[in-house]
Write a protein that holds these residues in place. Sequence first.
Motif, PDB file in Angstrom:
ATOM      1  N   MET A 131       0.831  -1.369  -0.186  1.00 17.25           N
ATOM      2  CA  MET A 131      -0.106   0.005   0.065  1.00 17.25           C
ATOM      3  C   MET A 131       0.876   1.270   0.103  1.00 17.25           C
ATOM      4  O   MET A 131       0.451   2.373  -0.802  1.00 17.25           O
ATOM      5  CB  MET A 131      -0.797   0.060   1.339  1.00 17.25           C
ATOM      6  N   VAL A 132       1.921   1.190   0.793  1.00 16.75           N
ATOM      7  CA  VAL A 132       2.869   2.541   0.709  1.00 16.75           C
ATOM      8  C   VAL A 132       3.653   2.740  -0.563  1.00 16.75           C
ATOM      9  O   VAL A 132       3.717   3.816  -1.051  1.00 16.75           O
ATOM     10  CB  VAL A 132       3.978   2.345   1.959  1.00 16.75           C
ATOM     11  N   GLY A 133       4.021   1.479  -1.151  1.00 19.71           N
ATOM     12  CA  GLY A 133       4.215   1.610  -2.452  1.00 19.71           C
ATOM     13  C   GLY A 133       3.700   2.030  -3.601  1.00 19.71           C
ATOM     14  O   GLY A 133       4.190   2.785  -4.503  1.00 19.71           O
ATOM     15  N   GLU A 134       2.345   2.049  -3.309  1.00 14.25           N
ATOM     16  CA  GLU A 134       1.540   2.552  -4.305  1.00 14.25           C
ATOM     17  C   GLU A 134       0.931   3.914  -3.853  1.00 14.25           C
ATOM     18  O   GLU A 134       0.677   4.824  -4.926  1.00 14.25           O
ATOM     19  CB  GLU A 134       0.271   1.574  -4.437  1.00 14.25           C
ATOM     20  N   LEU A 135       0.870   4.239  -2.521  1.00 12.68           N
ATOM     21  CA  LEU A 135       0.394   5.471  -2.501  1.00 12.68           C
ATOM     22  C   LEU A 135       1.617   6.548  -2.751  1.00 12.68           C
ATOM     23  O   LEU A 135       1.480   7.684  -3.091  1.00 12.68           O
ATOM     24  CB  LEU A 135       0.185   5.780  -1.043  1.00 12.68           C
ATOM     25  N   LEU A 136       2.916   6.458  -2.306  1.00 15.07           N
ATOM     26  CA  LEU A 136       3.902   7.390  -2.362  1.00 15.07           C
ATOM     27  C   LEU A 136       4.558   7.319  -3.970  1.00 15.07           C
ATOM     28  O   LEU A 136       4.978   6.057  -4.338  1.00 15.07           O
ATOM     29  CB  LEU A 136       4.874   7.252  -1.472  1.00 15.07           C
ATOM     30  N   PRO A 137       4.867   8.443  -4.616  1.00 12.58           N
ATOM     31  CA  PRO A 137       5.533   8.264  -6.129  1.00 12.58           C
ATOM     32  C   PRO A 137       6.788   7.659  -5.759  1.00 12.58           C
ATOM     33  O   PRO A 137       7.760   8.171  -4.613  1.00 12.58           O
ATOM     34  CB  PRO A 137       5.468   9.521  -6.428  1.00 12.58           C
TER      35      PRO A 137
END
Length: 781
Positions: free
Chosen positions: A455-461
């Motif tokens: 989820m963090v990898g998808e949320l942050l560019p």
Amino acid sequence: MFFLPKYLLRLLCFTMILGALPVIVIGSVSYSIASRDIEQKVRESNLQILHQTQMRVEQVLRSLQLSSIQYVNSPLVLQAMKKPLDSSEFQEIRDLTSGFNNLQSVTNIDQAYLVNLDEDWVVSMRSFGKLDDFSIRDRIGSYLKYTNSLFWVTQNVSSSKESIPVSAGVGEAAQETVPTLISSDNVVSMVFKIPMIPTNVKPKGFLVIDIADTELSTFLSRNPNSGDMYVLDREQKYFLNDTEQDGKYDTLNQEIHEKVQTTGQSEGFFSAEVEGSQVAVSYRQSPLNGWLYVSVVSLSQITAQSQKIALVTGVATLVMLCLTGLVAIYGSRKMYSPISRLLQFTKGLDSPLAPSGRRQDEFIYIEERLSTLFSSEKTMREQMKGQHVHLQEFFMTKLLTGKISEEDFRYQGQLYDFPTSWSRLGVLTLQIDTLEGTRYEEQDRDLLLFALNNMVGELLPSDIRFAPVMIDDAQVTVLASMLDDEVQLKEWMHSQAELIRERVVTYLNLPVSIGISRSYSAIGDSPRAYQESREALQGRVSLGSRIILHYEDIQPRGQTEAALYTQLRMIEDQLASALKQGDEEKTDAYFKRYLGLLSDKKLHFSEYPVIMVQLLSRVYQLVQEQGGNVAEVLGEKASMARLLKLSTLDEMTNWFRKCLFQPVIRFWREQEESQYLNIARRMIRLIEERYDRELSLEACAEELNFHPVYLSRVFKKEAGVNFTEYLAEYRMEKAKTWLQTTNLKISEIAEKLNYTNPTAFIRTFRKITGTTPGKYREQQR
């Protein structure tokens, strides 16, 4: 025909050149330096010899000059120069001649003349007469041209063999006292004007001292290493030479004269060519009379020693070259052996390539063979692309745990598409607060962390973060920002953390907290920042769950007051008593009071584990006092390691109640109901509970339904002391604690321990401890 392998031949040639080149260079440089040093030493030696020769000659000349000055200024000469003399004044002439004899003590002189131009007479070492009777009359005219009162004249023809004039009145007697004169063709004349005043006015007379060239030549060095040595006069004509030069050095002398006139230096050294031979020339000019002392040495003589050095250096270089060749052959074969084994290995591989008939380079051959073992470049890239994410995570884990250097990270980071430019960095560490009260079980924790990482990898560019990773029980992300202002940077990192937390709550309905490190610029500081973010998360103990914490906002408060620990210890005692009694309500009440005290003091999060471990140890002690085994009574969930993993105060509270207090109460109840309960321990428990009230053996017997004598015997056997002594010692231990940790008066402590008379308390305290309560308090503080 034998052929070396192509690469082995190259390796051998390279090692030969690499080994031989330094040897040749060092040998050449050594010979060059040694030759230069030898030439320098010879030049310095020749100049030193010239200087010594000059000093020897000038010492004689100066001594003769001083003696002559004394003679000229003597009353005898001064009186004689004022009057005419004839042969009848034999005694005065004899006295003048005796002065010449004294000059012989300085050095052997060829002839001496005292000339009176006004009165026309001459006194020499062997005769007396008119000026026209002596050969010196030819020189007198040239002496009148000199302006100095003292000067030296060279290239004079010796007159020592001249006959005694008829007018001389010295006679045979005078001749007997004169030493034998040196026979020489040329002389050097030292001329004094009388009077000794430098002027162009015609003098009254002269004192002329002739010294044979051969006499002065004896002072020249005869060292063969110094070559030819001679002296040039002011007209650059050489004399005092020990060998006949026959104009050999005329051109050389002219060059010396030009160098002296041009440079103005009194000494020098240069190389020249004389009759086709290279020579080294050293010269020094005398300040006494302007003579030039010259040494001419053949360069072949100078370089003779250098040739020996060249021979030794050449032999040593040749030996070193031979050794280098042997080492090169041996080393080349050693270095070639792995290539040879690899070559033999590749020859055994199946290859569609037809063998080439020409002599092929080994590496080209190996390359052709190994190319058949690999897939195409496109296939390899596709295979690597599937592992790219895992490699990123693996690489970031090594970075955050300090297992890779900053230099390696910068080199390899470009391969993993990490950010390459930033102003400041920061680390976010996310942890699940608790799974209790959620729809998840404990076994779902790892799967949830994996979901949080994705989820963090998808949320942050990708341009503002490095690859998110999971480390132990946390999800870690390194953020990269171009902001320089600390306030703006802190707000930006907080906003990113807030975004992550909101999405986790929205999609997973999971309580999480995030710790944020201080900002930093060097990627090598990431392990430190990671630890800071984890430390920030420890603040949940005192601040609660579902929060975002910055490391700089969690600062230590300082040392906890001693009074707090005293109060906590008292509540611990009450809680322990409630546990022993098996009273769950009292236990829960005392524990709430315990936690409330911690909450009121607003302790720093780092102090909670210490206090909780202290309470845990007290509970362990209760189990052990009752003869139970901690592991058996409480189980694995009640271990200290499990306590240290708890991150929030709520988790700690629930853990103590469920995993500690309830099992301990059950254990004590079981022990109370057991028929084998130890009577002495029950009596000790009564003492611990009623030490502040009236307590006697009879009261215990009534409480336990046993006879007092029986209880006394059992207690003495189990405790080692009688009941009264144990009660007094326990009360005194309580008194010690209050004396150390409280400001209670001694009378108040006596009253709390059920002593109606403070004097009796003091007497008992002194008997047991050896000192009074007041002194004990002073010693402990």
